[in-house]
Design a protein around this motif. Structure first.
Motif, PDB file in Angstrom:
ATOM      1  N   SER A 154      62.548  20.981  31.553  1.00 40.77           N
ATOM      2  CA  SER A 154      61.960  22.106  30.823  1.00 40.77           C
ATOM      3  C   SER A 154      62.019  21.914  29.317  1.00 40.77           C
ATOM      4  O   SER A 154      61.369  22.641  28.571  1.00 40.77           O
ATOM      5  CB  SER A 154      62.673  23.413  31.194  1.00 40.77           C
ATOM      6  OG  SER A 154      64.012  23.384  30.760  1.00 40.77           O
ATOM      7  N   ARG A 155      62.772  20.916  28.859  1.00 47.07           N
ATOM      8  CA  ARG A 155      62.849  20.698  27.407  1.00 47.07           C
ATOM      9  C   ARG A 155      61.495  20.343  26.815  1.00 47.07           C
ATOM     10  O   ARG A 155      61.234  20.554  25.618  1.00 47.07           O
ATOM     11  CB  ARG A 155      63.850  19.591  27.086  1.00 47.07           C
ATOM     12  CG  ARG A 155      63.347  18.178  27.342  1.00 47.07           C
ATOM     13  CD  ARG A 155      64.388  17.124  26.977  1.00 47.07           C
ATOM     14  NE  ARG A 155      63.841  15.782  27.020  1.00 47.07           N
ATOM     15  CZ  ARG A 155      63.671  15.068  28.123  1.00 47.07           C
ATOM     16  NH1 ARG A 155      64.013  15.596  29.304  1.00 47.07           N
ATOM     17  NH2 ARG A 155      63.175  13.851  28.067  1.00 47.07           N
ATOM     18  N   PHE A 156      60.594  19.788  27.645  1.00 45.65           N
ATOM     19  CA  PHE A 156      59.275  19.440  27.152  1.00 45.65           C
ATOM     20  C   PHE A 156      58.496  20.683  26.718  1.00 45.65           C
ATOM     21  O   PHE A 156      57.587  20.591  25.899  1.00 45.65           O
ATOM     22  CB  PHE A 156      58.489  18.685  28.231  1.00 45.65           C
ATOM     23  CG  PHE A 156      59.006  17.298  28.514  1.00 45.65           C
ATOM     24  CD1 PHE A 156      58.565  16.222  27.780  1.00 45.65           C
ATOM     25  CD2 PHE A 156      59.962  17.089  29.501  1.00 45.65           C
ATOM     26  CE1 PHE A 156      59.037  14.945  28.029  1.00 45.65           C
ATOM     27  CE2 PHE A 156      60.437  15.819  29.758  1.00 45.65           C
ATOM     28  CZ  PHE A 156      59.985  14.742  29.018  1.00 45.65           C
ATOM     29  N   PHE A 157      58.862  21.839  27.267  1.00 43.89           N
ATOM     30  CA  PHE A 157      58.183  23.082  26.913  1.00 43.89           C
ATOM     31  C   PHE A 157      58.839  23.754  25.717  1.00 43.89           C
ATOM     32  O   PHE A 157      58.320  24.748  25.199  1.00 43.89           O
ATOM     33  CB  PHE A 157      58.172  24.043  28.098  1.00 43.89           C
ATOM     34  CG  PHE A 157      57.519  23.466  29.317  1.00 43.89           C
ATOM     35  CD1 PHE A 157      56.139  23.410  29.416  1.00 43.89           C
ATOM     36  CD2 PHE A 157      58.280  22.963  30.356  1.00 43.89           C
ATOM     37  CE1 PHE A 157      55.535  22.867  30.532  1.00 43.89           C
ATOM     38  CE2 PHE A 157      57.682  22.419  31.474  1.00 43.89           C
ATOM     39  CZ  PHE A 157      56.311  22.371  31.563  1.00 43.89           C
ATOM     40  N   ASP A 158      59.991  23.244  25.303  1.00 41.92           N
ATOM     41  CA  ASP A 158      60.734  23.867  24.212  1.00 41.92           C
ATOM     42  C   ASP A 158      60.702  23.058  22.927  1.00 41.92           C
ATOM     43  O   ASP A 158      61.159  23.533  21.891  1.00 41.92           O
ATOM     44  CB  ASP A 158      62.203  24.061  24.628  1.00 41.92           C
ATOM     45  CG  ASP A 158      62.358  24.916  25.864  1.00 41.92           C
ATOM     46  OD1 ASP A 158      61.542  25.842  26.036  1.00 41.92           O
ATOM     47  OD2 ASP A 158      63.273  24.654  26.669  1.00 41.92           O
ATOM     48  N   ASP A 159      60.205  21.834  22.979  1.00 44.66           N
ATOM     49  CA  ASP A 159      60.229  20.946  21.823  1.00 44.66           C
ATOM     50  C   ASP A 159      58.990  21.185  20.952  1.00 44.66           C
ATOM     51  O   ASP A 159      57.876  20.849  21.352  1.00 44.66           O
ATOM     52  CB  ASP A 159      60.260  19.488  22.309  1.00 44.66           C
ATOM     53  CG  ASP A 159      60.486  18.517  21.157  1.00 44.66           C
ATOM     54  OD1 ASP A 159      60.276  18.909  19.987  1.00 44.66           O
ATOM     55  OD2 ASP A 159      60.859  17.359  21.423  1.00 44.66           O
ATOM     56  N   PRO A 160      59.158  21.759  19.768  1.00 49.84           N
ATOM     57  CA  PRO A 160      57.998  22.040  18.902  1.00 49.84           C
ATOM     58  C   PRO A 160      57.195  20.788  18.572  1.00 49.84           C
ATOM     59  O   PRO A 160      55.967  20.854  18.426  1.00 49.84           O
ATOM     60  CB  PRO A 160      58.631  22.648  17.646  1.00 49.84           C
ATOM     61  CG  PRO A 160      59.950  23.178  18.090  1.00 49.84           C
ATOM     62  CD  PRO A 160      60.413  22.247  19.171  1.00 49.84           C
ATOM     63  N   LYS A 161      57.869  19.645  18.466  1.00 43.74           N
ATOM     64  CA  LYS A 161      57.148  18.418  18.136  1.00 43.74           C
ATOM     65  C   LYS A 161      56.148  18.054  19.229  1.00 43.74           C
ATOM     66  O   LYS A 161      55.044  17.593  18.942  1.00 43.74           O
ATOM     67  CB  LYS A 161      58.139  17.272  17.920  1.00 43.74           C
ATOM     68  CG  LYS A 161      59.019  17.436  16.700  1.00 43.74           C
ATOM     69  CD  LYS A 161      59.980  16.269  16.546  1.00 43.74           C
ATOM     70  CE  LYS A 161      60.879  16.448  15.323  1.00 43.74           C
ATOM     71  NZ  LYS A 161      61.856  15.340  15.201  1.00 43.74           N
TER      72      LYS A 161
END
Length: 943
Positions: A154-161
């Motif tokens: 789920s980190r892919f949905f939280d990374d602004p970059k």
């Protein structure tokens, strides 16, 4: 075979074609800063972004498949291919469902991811429960919460970059290099091709595995195009193998590679034929080539004359690289010029995106506008009565939960259930869900599964209607003319609303005790025996709906937000750590925390310490201007797809920019990150909902008008200057009735909306504050009418320009236009004197005294003018010019300090003379009340 095995993606070289590649924009596009363009030249930087996205996509797919493989039963090969297809689309849609102030908690988008990764577990839960609210609660509370931290996907949905990169690729990488056709983006083209491919394959009754392989090939068939537009097939094959080569069986990979490699070649293979047809339809469904010729006919006559070609010959050669290379050689600016002229003429026909397109086709032998794409249906689902459902209860937790439920149903549950309706033909690909957000789902299906889809929607309607949320839907054939398709959908939807028996909000008799007892939360539905909620005030008997919503709001929405970490500027912030309170205590004072208090301040307020009182809470309600006509003016499916994305992204980026400036200003002011972390936590907890073109936000009062100033500037820029926002702001003590403030903010927003019809490209705001009585819809409207009648207000205010919010902020708060300095002054104005830090005491006193002097002068001038006008006969209607004369005299008096003199001069600037109704009659008006209430709001309850 020219493709080769890649060890690393950087081995792929960039080979730009012999002429420049441009992306042109029907809706103008904002670059870095405030620059808005009609045409953007694609550079190596844009293509390197594409390379980065592909690398992240590969990593995302690998981690998801590894997680799914370890979660239970062994996944079949066809199920894995279908899952990979949906994951590719989900990854590409990351910027469309970006989360404000991302947090490490379940969200509707992540819920969909878990639906797909944990499909079997979800089925067990679904069959065990019938009520949809309880299903959602159980899913978040058990399956997701128990297993959420087991995975890092789920980190892919939280990374602004990542979502910034995906967003740039959405809007900066074209699917085609030819003028007119370069308005379509590559990512929408890939997704639309996959949707059409699956639909055509289903119409031809292909096997489930064949359809899954076909969709995978469709999603990857042009993935190498940006690296080598003029000959991209072999690059696409190499990248395709690199991305999925170790995720699927070798024989499956070979089939995908074969399709990608042959999608431009005549081959006697039904899968190749379908992919070629889907690729063609995806490109031609927009009908932009014909539109291009129609609008630029004179320009094309001139151009073809120079080339020695007839229009018909040129039309036939448009697909060749050689013709555009020759055009560029003769006229290096021709491709850019044609690209720009095309979008400018489209906009002219659309009348500032207010008119339904009428772009007549004059060349190309296209089929009639009403001709249907045989067997292909476009569907539209509309979740009704959302506003009533979200605001139908008297508890904040229920309101927040209702918003979470609507988002989950829209973005996760209904798309997932529509996908499953295709069984036993296989899972409808996520690519077929064209849009899901804001209570609306648009999708593409083959006619053969229409009954299955409608059966699912009927079941969902029965379940949701019990809670006052009807599900309506419309299906129609996909026509050559997209505007006609949308018109048919709208007509069918209108008929559906009349035919369907919607849930009616009536006070029903409770059968449990034989007496008239209604829920003490919503006051609409009957109570259910044994159902109650323990609110901070008291235990209240409730209906089943409010009980479940309260539990979701308490345990899922606010508790998760409070206990989990928020990701901001590369730092993880926990509200629990920032406030130093456990949820058991924080949950009872959540409104006070959102309004700007911390535990120390509340202790001082409760003890009655001098200089402390309850802070003011701001409710911000906003909506896009004339978005119905804006979407109705779309000229193609891709145009509609991209506009929907632009709206949602524009709103969230604008809110994030305002939040970011707020936090940065606080960090620069007190140089104490704890204060900044508290502010981040307050803002995150105050996001009730934000998506599409509307939002409901709670925040500390002192932040509100500065926030609106930045938001109102940013949104039109992000929308290319085409649309602004209508914003309502209602402020009151944190202990007042929240629902009254929400009603008032909604009423004020509606007033701003009426003003926005004159110029929908601007943002407008209407605001009010009351620290004594609770604002309501009725009181806000009554006071607005009274102030307008007395010429004491000029609201609604534009955000910028003459007589605007920015103008008032310069007069009352900060002469500088830098948002960071404005927010700094707002923060200083709102501090309680007992908690001032030594290094800012002097600055705080200067800012606060300036604001107080101006308020005193406003009251003094109004009192003096009213007294003079009542004492002098015949001057009753001229008290505003009398006030101007009085303040001018006071500013010129001897013995007045320069600070006081400046305040009187400022009061003079709040008086206006204008012509009424275009006649010669002069009308006096003022911004007295607007300035006075602005100061009160910015003080936050501490001024």
């Amino acid at each position: 075979m020219r493709w080769r095995f890649l060890r690393e993606l950087h081995e792929v070289k960039i080979e730009l074609p012999p002429y420049p590649v441009y992306k042109s924009y029907i809706l103008p596009y904002r670059l870095a800063g405030d620059k808005i363009v009609d045409v953007l030249e694609v550079t190596e930087e844009n293509i390197e972004n594409w390379r980065s996205i592909i690398s992240n996509l590969k990593q995302f797919l690998r981690e998801c498949i590894e997680y799914a493989a370890g979660s239970g039963d062994r996944m079949s090969e066809v199920a894995k291919i279908e899952l990979l297809n949906d994951l590719v689309v989900l990854f590409f849609k990351i910027p469309l469902v970006r989360e404000l102030l991302p947090s490490i908690i379940p969200s509707p988008l992540k819920a969909y991811l878990f639906y797909r990764l944990l499909e079997e577990r979800f089925e067990e839960m679904r069959h065990g429960r019938e009520d949809i609210l309880e299903r959602i609660y159980a899913f978040y509370d058990t399956i997701v919460r128990e297993r959420f931290l087991e995975t890092n996907v789920s980190r892919f949905f939280d990374d602004p970059k990542i979502y910034e990169l995906v967003e740039r690729c959405w809007f900066e990488i074209p699917a085609d290099t030819r003028p007119g056709l370069n308005t379509s983006g590559l990512i929408p083209h890939l997704i639309t091709t996959a949707a059409i491919a699956w639909t055509l394959a289903t119409l031809k009754q292909l096997a489930r595995e064949e359809k899954a392989i076909l969709v995978m090939a469709a999603l990857l068939h042009d993935i190498g195009k940006p690296f080598k537009y003029h000959d991209h097939v072999d690059v696409s094959v190499s990248i395709c193998r690199w991305v999925i080569g170790d995720l699927i069986q070798p024989d499956t990979l070979d089939k995908v590679i074969y399709l990608v490699q042959h999608h431009h070649i005549d081959a006697k293979d039904i899968l190749v034929e379908i992919l070629r047809e889907a690729d063609r339809r995806s490109s031609e469904i927009d009908r932009l080539q014909n539109c291009f010729f129609s609008l630029l006919l004179e320009e094309m006559k001139s151009l073809t004359g120079k080339l020695g070609l007839s229009l018909e010959k040129f039309y036939d050669k448009m697909k060749t690289w050689e013709i555009w290379e020759e055009i560029h050689r003769r006229d290096p600016e021709a491709i850019r010029r044609l690209s720009q002229e095309f979008v400018l003429k489209v906009r002219e026909r659309l009348g500032n995106f207010l008119k339904v397109p009428d772009l007549s086709v004059q060349m190309g032998g296209a089929s009639g506008a009403g001709d249907a794409q045989r067997g292909i249906l476009i569907g539209l689902v509309d979740i009704g009565s959302i506003q009533d459902f979200v605001t139908s209860t008297s508890e904040l937790r229920c309101l927040a939960a209702a918003s979470l439920v609507v988002d989950t149903v829209t973005m996760s549950y209904i798309p997932y259930m529509i996908q499953r309706s295709a069984y036993p033909d296989g899972l409808l690909p996520l690519a077929s869900i064209l849009y899901a957000g804001g209570g609306v789902i648009e999708f593409m299906i083959p006619e053969g599964i229409k009954d299955g889809v409608e059966k699912v929607l009927e079941e969902l309607n029965r379940s949701l209607s019990k809670h006052g949320v009807p599900v309506r839907w419309s299906l129609t054939s996909l026509l050559e003319d997209y505007s006609l398709t949308t018109r048919k959908l709208g007509e069918n939807m209108s008929l559906t609303k009349y035919k369907m028996k919607e849930f009616e909000y009536t006070i029903q008799l409770s059968t449990s005790r034989g007496v008239r007892e209604v829920c003490k939360i919503c006051y609409r539905r009957p109570i259910e025996l044994g159902k109650y909620v323990d609110t901070p005030e008291a235990r209240k008997e409730s209906c089943r709906t409010c009980k479940t919503l309260y539990d979701i709001g308490s345990e899922i929405h606010f508790r998760n937000k409070y206990e989990s970490k928020i990701l901001f500027d590369g730092v993880e912030v926990s509200p629990r750590n920032a406030f130093g309170l456990e949820w058991s205590e924080a949950g009872r004072i959540i409104i006070e925390l959102i309004s700007g208090h911390d535990r120390e301040e509340l202790d001082n307020v409760n003890r009655g310490e001098a200089g402390y009182e309850y802070r003011n809470l701001a409710v911000v309600k906003l909506d896009g201007n004339l978005m119905g006509p804006f979407m109705a003016s779309c000229i193609s499916p891709t145009d509609a797809y991209e506009r929907s994305a632009r709206i949602d992204i524009a709103l969230k980026k604008s809110i994030e920019k305002a939040y970011g400036d707020l936090v940065e200003a606080v960090r620069n002011t007190v140089r104490d990150d704890v204060e900044a972390w508290k502010l981040i936590s307050q803002l995150k907890l105050g996001v009730i909902y934000a998506g599409g073109d509307d939002a409901l936000l709670l925040m500390p009062s002192w932040t509100a008008l500065g926030f609106i100033l930045v938001l109102g500037r940013e949104f039109p820029l992000n929308m290319g200057g085409a649309r602004g926002l209508s914003i309502g702001l209602a402020v009151g003590k944190s202990k007042v009735n929240l629902w009254g403030l929400i009603e008032a903010a909604t009423a004020l927003m509606k007033i701003a909306k009426k003003k926005s019809r004159q110029d929908p490209s601007r943002s407008y705001v209407c605001y009010d504050v009351s620290e004594i009585a609770t604002l309501t819809e009725a009181s806000a409207n009554a006071r607005y009418k009274e102030l307008r009648a007395s010429n004491l207000t000029s609201q609604p205010l534009k955000i910028e320009g003459e007589d605007s919010l920015a103008f008032l902020m310069r007069l009352a708060i900060c002469r500088e236009e830098d948002p960071l300095q404005i927010f700094r002054n707002l923060y200083l104005m709102s501090r309680f004197e007992g908690r001032l830090k030594e290094d800012i005491v002097g600055e705080v006193n200067w800012v606060r005294e300036k604001a107080r002097r101006l308020r005193r002068c406003i009251f003094e001038v109004i009192d003096a003018a009213e007294r003079m006008s009542s004492e002098i006969g015949g001057l009753k209607d001229y008290w505003i010019p009398l006030s101007y004369a009085y303040s001018s005299r006071q500013a010129a008096r001897e013995g007045v300090t320069e600070e006081v003199r400046e305040s009187y001069r400022t009061v003079c600037q709040l008086v206006r003379i204008s012509e009424e109704d275009g006649s010669a009659r002069r009308r006096w008006a003022s911004l007295y009340s607007d300035a006075e209430r602005l100061i009160k709001i910015c003080g936050g309850g501490a001024l």
